[in-house]
Design an enzyme around this catalytic site. Sequence first.
Site, PDB file in Angstrom:
ATOM      1  N   GLU B  60       0.527  -1.340  -0.476  1.00  0.00           N
ATOM      2  CA  GLU B  60      -0.128   0.114  -0.087  1.00  0.00           C
ATOM      3  C   GLU B  60       0.998   1.107  -0.103  1.00  0.00           C
ATOM      4  OE1 GLU B  60      -1.045  -2.614   1.749  1.00  0.00           O
ATOM      5  OE2 GLU B  60      -2.753  -3.238   1.259  1.00  0.00           O
ATOM      6  N   HIS B 129      -9.900  -5.236  11.234  1.00  0.00           N
ATOM      7  CA  HIS B 129     -10.522  -4.862   9.744  1.00  0.00           C
ATOM      8  C   HIS B 129     -11.924  -4.374  10.198  1.00  0.00           C
ATOM      9  CE1 HIS B 129      -7.707  -7.526   8.538  1.00  0.00           C
ATOM     10  NE2 HIS B 129      -7.674  -7.178   7.445  1.00  0.00           N
TER      11      HIS B 129
END
Lengths: 319, 327
Positions: B60, B129
């Site tokens: 990322e 998450h």
Amino acid sequence: MINVKDILALYRKMVLVRAFEEKASMLYAQGHVLGFCHLYIGQEAVATGIFHNLSSNDSSITSYRDHAHMLILGVHPNVVMAELCGKVTGSSKGKGGSMHMYSKEHNFYGGNGIVGAQVALGTGLAFAHKYKNDGGISFTFFGDGAANQGQVYESFNMASLWKLPIVYVLENNGYAMGTSTKRAASGKGLATRGDSFEIPTILVDGMNLFDVLEKSKEAISYVRCGNGPIIMHVDTYRYRGHSMSDPATYRTREEVNAVKENRDPILKVKNILINEYSILLDDIVKVDNEIGDIIEQAAKFAIESKFPEESELEMDVTI
Amino acid sequence: MNDITVRTALRDAMAEEMRANPNVFLLGEEVASYNGAYKISQGLLEEFGATRVIDTPITEHGFTGIGVGAAMAGLRPIIEFMTFNFAMQAIDHIVNSAAKTLYMSGGKINCPIVFRGANGIPGSVAAQHSHCFASWYAHCPGLKVVAPYSALEAKGLLKLAIRDDNPVVFLEHEMLYGKRFEIQTSPTELVALDKAVILRSGTDITITSFSISVQYALDAADVLYDKYGISAEVINLITLRPIDKETIIESVKKTGRILNVEEGWMSCGIGSEITALVIENAFDYLDCEPMRLSSAEVPVPYSKSLECLAQANSEKVVILSRSMLQK
């Protein structure tokens, strides 16, 4: 082969950078330049040599040690000095300062204050060259300190996978702030860091303009042929501290003096001009004096320029 | 009028903008061959090819920096984060590189880029998450921050975000991807990157929210009216930066009460911002203190029993609204 006219022009650029940086240092001491100010003194041959082979489509990006890149690309010293002094006539209207200078005209994207960030951004510039198929190359400069950031290797990985047109210029000046590469980098040295990505590395003596010129030509020709990225591992040295607030006590005076005496990039070119090209010392002094005048004018321009008005405060946040 | 899912709306928005502008491309993990981890980019590789729909390694920080660099050089990247939890690896480029460069360059270098992906609490995936990042990004000058609820908003706003010359953080919600909505043919004419919308008019209390919390607010408004005779005005904030102060303030002047509902934590959240805005701009109109319904200040737990306790929901909206009206 490079001719004497070109060598003189390059000598002039290196002298411009050094004189500019020395003046910036004085203006810092006098309180005209504030905050962080990272000088390029000692490393002049690196950007000078590499940018000599630049094409108009090419782009470049570097760290916060960016004054030299602006000057060598051709931005007027007045504009660079005014930015250092936070004036509205500066390259970023005084909003960026020493570390954040840009020239859209020269495809120069700063001037980045986060160590290593410019490597991913520069890889993005290369991505754009390939996407647009404009034949351009990204020249991405970073130091030995940045070379330990994770995103450098994320970038190497994608640049190699996608065969992006990029020359990574690793300016190894031996010290990341006060930490020597010996204490910061494991393995066989930074010049081997491209190996696992199958990115070739060219070793360059960054204190020798002619070596930089020759090796950058080699690197550029490799990348322009569509081979993907290449790394130039440039051995160089900064004479001053990391920034103005750094007295550089982590290295000996003898070490610095030895480089100044034996490896100075400007002195080397000067001697070659005199000894091998029969240029008269007077002609060299003339160049030095001309640069001196330009720098004095830049300082005067910067000091006399206005600070940005209140109306600038909230401008340029979004378009 | 059409009936489509948010997933299709997002896909169509990208496809239409990619057809219109060759500089628009999609970059992220699993966006190409896999058709998107959540199938948002279904069919895009087939239509646009591998030069414009690009699978990245799991990296990322690196691919976000590459996207930002490409945007500075004039392209219009759409960066897909599989979820915004993973954008934490890349937040330096979103804030330091994308949001600040226009200002630092005195207006010379802009960054037309969209960072999009799933944000918030999708359910039963535990703390790393399950996280709403709205207030993190809404804090930063130089960014636009959008969190659509319906398919129409998703499509119209994503199209506008791609066309925008600034970096836009586009917060989607996994639990909304499969939800169907009616959608008009020209959604870009019905939304804006700086306007909230009043989804339901009311007179007793204003309920502001965004993304999936809009569902909680709408469901609660039905119950409040049907069971308790309370008329709630429901505002979908849509853009969290810039926030549409005017719509919020005007509503509070009418209702005298405001409750914000969000998935993020309460401290320094979007609700805190709205509370401050209302106190600063409509203090004399308030009939009771502004309230905030947020997630409990704990990392979101896995176990369903605890997760329900931690999250906002429509029942909690009803309870809080009734207490504010003492009904």
